[in-house]
Design a protein around this motif. Structure first.
Motif, PDB file in Angstrom:
ATOM      1  N   GLY A 164      -5.712 -20.050 -19.796  1.00 33.69           N
ATOM      2  CA  GLY A 164      -4.931 -20.061 -18.564  1.00 33.69           C
ATOM      3  C   GLY A 164      -5.034 -18.814 -17.727  1.00 33.69           C
ATOM      4  N   PHE A 165      -6.161 -18.105 -17.846  1.00 30.65           N
ATOM      5  CA  PHE A 165      -6.375 -16.888 -17.053  1.00 30.65           C
ATOM      6  C   PHE A 165      -7.508 -17.094 -16.061  1.00 30.65           C
ATOM      7  CE2 PHE A 165      -4.342 -15.340 -20.869  1.00 30.65           C
ATOM      8  CZ  PHE A 165      -3.522 -14.307 -20.422  1.00 30.65           C
ATOM      9  N   LEU A 166      -7.304 -16.625 -14.829  1.00 28.21           N
ATOM     10  CA  LEU A 166      -8.403 -16.517 -13.883  1.00 28.21           C
ATOM     11  C   LEU A 166      -9.387 -15.500 -14.442  1.00 28.21           C
ATOM     12  CD1 LEU A 166      -9.500 -17.233 -10.993  1.00 28.21           C
ATOM     13  CD2 LEU A 166      -8.272 -15.207 -10.179  1.00 28.21           C
ATOM     14  N   ARG A 167     -10.654 -15.803 -14.410  1.00 27.54           N
ATOM     15  CA  ARG A 167     -11.641 -14.971 -15.110  1.00 27.54           C
ATOM     16  C   ARG A 167     -11.942 -13.651 -14.393  1.00 27.54           C
ATOM     17  NH1 ARG A 167     -17.327 -18.113 -13.678  1.00 27.54           N
ATOM     18  NH2 ARG A 167     -17.576 -17.190 -11.611  1.00 27.54           N
ATOM     19  N   GLU A 168     -11.276 -13.366 -13.258  1.00 24.06           N
ATOM     20  CA  GLU A 168     -11.696 -12.264 -12.395  1.00 24.06           C
ATOM     21  C   GLU A 168     -11.080 -10.910 -12.737  1.00 24.06           C
ATOM     22  OE1 GLU A 168     -11.647 -13.382  -8.266  1.00 24.06           O
ATOM     23  OE2 GLU A 168     -12.408 -15.372  -8.740  1.00 24.06           O
ATOM     24  N   GLY A 169     -10.270 -10.830 -13.792  1.00 18.64           N
ATOM     25  CA  GLY A 169      -9.824  -9.535 -14.288  1.00 18.64           C
ATOM     26  C   GLY A 169      -8.720  -8.867 -13.500  1.00 18.64           C
ATOM     27  N   SER A 170      -8.023  -9.602 -12.638  1.00 19.00           N
ATOM     28  CA  SER A 170      -6.951  -9.028 -11.824  1.00 19.00           C
ATOM     29  C   SER A 170      -5.662  -9.794 -12.045  1.00 19.00           C
ATOM     30  CB  SER A 170      -7.326  -9.072 -10.337  1.00 19.00           C
ATOM     31  OG  SER A 170      -6.183  -8.871  -9.522  1.00 19.00           O
ATOM     32  N   SER A 171      -4.606  -9.067 -12.413  1.00 21.10           N
ATOM     33  CA  SER A 171      -3.306  -9.718 -12.598  1.00 21.10           C
ATOM     34  C   SER A 171      -2.761 -10.236 -11.272  1.00 21.10           C
ATOM     35  CB  SER A 171      -2.315  -8.732 -13.226  1.00 21.10           C
ATOM     36  OG  SER A 171      -2.288  -7.500 -12.524  1.00 21.10           O
ATOM     37  N   ASN A 172      -3.010  -9.511 -10.186  1.00 20.35           N
ATOM     38  CA  ASN A 172      -2.520  -9.936  -8.874  1.00 20.35           C
ATOM     39  C   ASN A 172      -3.249 -11.191  -8.383  1.00 20.35           C
ATOM     40  OD1 ASN A 172      -2.794  -9.193  -5.508  1.00 20.35           O
ATOM     41  ND2 ASN A 172      -0.773  -9.344  -6.450  1.00 20.35           N
ATOM     42  N   TYR A 173      -4.561 -11.227  -8.565  1.00 20.44           N
ATOM     43  CA  TYR A 173      -5.305 -12.403  -8.141  1.00 20.44           C
ATOM     44  C   TYR A 173      -5.034 -13.609  -9.041  1.00 20.44           C
ATOM     45  CZ  TYR A 173      -7.754 -10.260  -4.270  1.00 20.44           C
ATOM     46  OH  TYR A 173      -8.037  -9.688  -3.052  1.00 20.44           O
ATOM     47  N   GLN A 174      -4.613 -13.359 -10.273  1.00 18.11           N
ATOM     48  CA  GLN A 174      -4.156 -14.447 -11.137  1.00 18.11           C
ATOM     49  C   GLN A 174      -3.017 -15.201 -10.444  1.00 18.11           C
ATOM     50  OE1 GLN A 174      -4.820 -15.501 -14.436  1.00 18.11           O
ATOM     51  NE2 GLN A 174      -3.065 -16.864 -14.629  1.00 18.11           N
ATOM     52  N   LEU A 175      -2.068 -14.445  -9.893  1.00 12.82           N
ATOM     53  CA  LEU A 175      -0.911 -15.057  -9.242  1.00 12.82           C
ATOM     54  C   LEU A 175      -1.270 -15.670  -7.893  1.00 12.82           C
ATOM     55  CD1 LEU A 175       1.535 -12.338 -10.422  1.00 12.82           C
ATOM     56  CD2 LEU A 175       2.013 -14.767 -10.654  1.00 12.82           C
ATOM     57  N   ILE A 176      -2.183 -15.041  -7.183  1.00 15.92           N
ATOM     58  CA  ILE A 176      -2.626 -15.614  -5.901  1.00 15.92           C
ATOM     59  C   ILE A 176      -3.307 -16.955  -6.130  1.00 15.92           C
ATOM     60  CG2 ILE A 176      -4.299 -15.312  -4.018  1.00 15.92           C
ATOM     61  CD1 ILE A 176      -3.694 -12.266  -4.261  1.00 15.92           C
ATOM     62  N   PHE A 177      -4.206 -16.995  -7.086  1.00 13.87           N
ATOM     63  CA  PHE A 177      -4.908 -18.229  -7.431  1.00 13.87           C
ATOM     64  C   PHE A 177      -3.915 -19.288  -7.902  1.00 13.87           C
ATOM     65  CE2 PHE A 177      -7.314 -20.984 -10.282  1.00 13.87           C
ATOM     66  CZ  PHE A 177      -8.496 -21.189  -9.597  1.00 13.87           C
ATOM     67  N   HIS A 178      -2.967 -18.876  -8.719  1.00 13.52           N
ATOM     68  CA  HIS A 178      -1.945 -19.799  -9.223  1.00 13.52           C
ATOM     69  C   HIS A 178      -1.125 -20.371  -8.060  1.00 13.52           C
ATOM     70  CE1 HIS A 178       1.323 -20.479 -12.539  1.00 13.52           C
ATOM     71  NE2 HIS A 178       0.966 -21.580 -11.940  1.00 13.52           N
ATOM     72  N   ARG A 179      -0.826 -19.520  -7.086  1.00 14.96           N
ATOM     73  CA  ARG A 179      -0.095 -19.996  -5.902  1.00 14.96           C
ATOM     74  C   ARG A 179      -0.851 -21.129  -5.217  1.00 14.96           C
ATOM     75  NH1 ARG A 179      -0.421 -17.327   0.080  1.00 14.96           N
ATOM     76  NH2 ARG A 179       0.571 -19.092   1.116  1.00 14.96           N
ATOM     77  N   TRP A 180      -2.151 -20.984  -5.046  1.00 16.06           N
ATOM     78  CA  TRP A 180      -2.937 -22.031  -4.385  1.00 16.06           C
ATOM     79  C   TRP A 180      -2.854 -23.344  -5.147  1.00 16.06           C
ATOM     80  CZ3 TRP A 180      -7.899 -18.548  -4.094  1.00 16.06           C
ATOM     81  CH2 TRP A 180      -7.685 -17.529  -3.160  1.00 16.06           C
ATOM     82  N   ILE A 181      -2.915 -23.259  -6.485  1.00 16.00           N
ATOM     83  CA  ILE A 181      -2.857 -24.461  -7.311  1.00 16.00           C
ATOM     84  C   ILE A 181      -1.497 -25.147  -7.166  1.00 16.00           C
ATOM     85  CG2 ILE A 181      -2.992 -25.365  -9.669  1.00 16.00           C
ATOM     86  CD1 ILE A 181      -5.675 -24.355  -8.501  1.00 16.00           C
TER      87      ILE A 181
END
Length: 357
Positions: A179-196
């Motif tokens: 369940g992690f975005l592979r891009e290594g950023s905690s902030n972008y994890q949440l941004i990506f999750h927001r889009w979903i």
């Protein structure tokens, strides 16, 4: 009818504020190109409507600025200059999505003149999808989100089908099985999750199967997103990798505190509190309450004991060099005592070639 009354307003850009009297100066020059991009993405409109309250005058003013932007710049689409900050595919994606959210969440009809322009922007985006030479990153999902929202605006089935196809071809490459975005950023994890979450939310009455898939993805992403949470009362998240200038960390972190009620600050969760489907977000909110969380397949580890918390970025093998938002942080850790950072990733202020201490 759009108000003619002058209005004084301040909008947030990338690390700076822009004071406006009546109309935006769209040609203003900025030191940081991220500020210019945020201006043209219209992300600040979502800031304004995510307040606990927004006046009718401000809503009318926002719409007048959307119309003004298209009047000034839409003719440039014929040049198709994807290097121009106004016309990068990511900026076009953000602009389409932000316009959709503005009108949809406020339950305002989109003017036909804007619909025609969004259709052309969407065709431009489809012809300039963000597939890189060797790989992809989160941008392709943002492209897909914008095309889907455009399909909802225009009631164009071919846009909905195209967006879904792009999404299905790419999402598994970007999300780990944990369940992690592979891009290594905690902030972008949440941004990506927001889009979903937003795609899930607005597909409910359009595509049952797609909605169910997005709901399952969101539930999985909550495990990854909550992993980075270290202060549950203040909803604070540790920072690994890049922090996006598009929205404040506090704004996006409110995904993790969504409870269906309005908050007294600008935040993402305020956008959905009045809507009858907010239970869709709540039902997918899942977290692990363990003192030790180990995700070797994704390279993330967390240990909590007494007043100590330590987060590790540590992959068993060298991560592939995907386009992403990671730092060179293999083996890096963040240590907190009583939820105060003792050792952290200081990062850098922005993308400019300047020296900072």
């Amino acid at each position: 009818k759009i108000t003619k009354k002058k209005i004084n307003i301040t909008i947030e850009l990338a690390g700076e504020k822009l004071k406006i009297i009546d109309k935006i100066n769209w040609n203003k020059k900025f030191i940081d190109p991220e500020s210019e991009e945020r201006l043209h993405r219209l992300s600040w409109i979502i800031d304004l409507i995510s307040n606990k309250k927004i006046s009718k005058n401000k809503i009318q003013w926002c719409e007048s600025q959307i119309l003004d932007w298209y009047n000034k710049f839409f003719s440039e689409i014929n040049f198709q200059n994807v290097k121009d900050s106004k016309w990068t595919p990511y900026t076009v994606s953000e602009r389409i999505s932000n316009i959709y959210l503005f009108y949809k969440l406020l339950n305002i009809n989109i003017p036909e003149s804007i619909k025609l322009k969004i259709e052309q922007e969407t065709l431009f985006l489809i012809n300039n999808l963000e597939y890189f030479k060797t790989s992809i990153n989160n941008h392709i999902i943002n492209n897909s989100r914008a095309i889907y929202f455009s399909g909802l605006i225009l009631k164009k089935k071919n846009f909905l089908i195209k967006a879904k196809k792009i999404f299905l071809l790419n999402y598994k490459k970007l999300i780990s099985q944990d369940g992690f975005l592979r891009e290594g950023s905690s902030n972008y994890q949440l941004i990506f999750h927001r889009w979903i979450i937003e795609l899930m939310y607005f597909t409910k009455n359009e595509d049952v199967n797609f909605h169910r898939l997005l709901s399952n993805i969101s539930k999985k992403l909550f495990i990854g997103s909550n992993f980075f949470l270290y202060d549950e009362k203040k909803i604070k998240v540790v920072n690994f990798g890049d922090v996006s200038p598009d929205f404040k960390s506090e704004w996006i972190n409110s995904i993790l505190s969504f409870n269906g009620e309005k908050k007294n600050i600008e935040c993402w969760s305020n956008l959905f509190t009045k809507n009858k489907n907010n239970k869709l977000i709540l039902k997918n909110h899942s977290k692990l309450k363990k003192n030790i969380e180990l995700f070797p397949n994704s390279g993330w580890y967390k240990i909590k004991k007494f007043n100590h918390k330590i987060f590790f970025k540590l992959s068993e093998i060298e991560p592939k060099n995907y386009p992403g938002h990671f730092h060179y942080d293999q083996g890096h850790f963040i240590y907190l005592y009583k939820d105060n950072e003792v050792f952290s990733d200081t990062g850098r202020l922005n993308y400019l070639n300047l020296n900072y201490i």
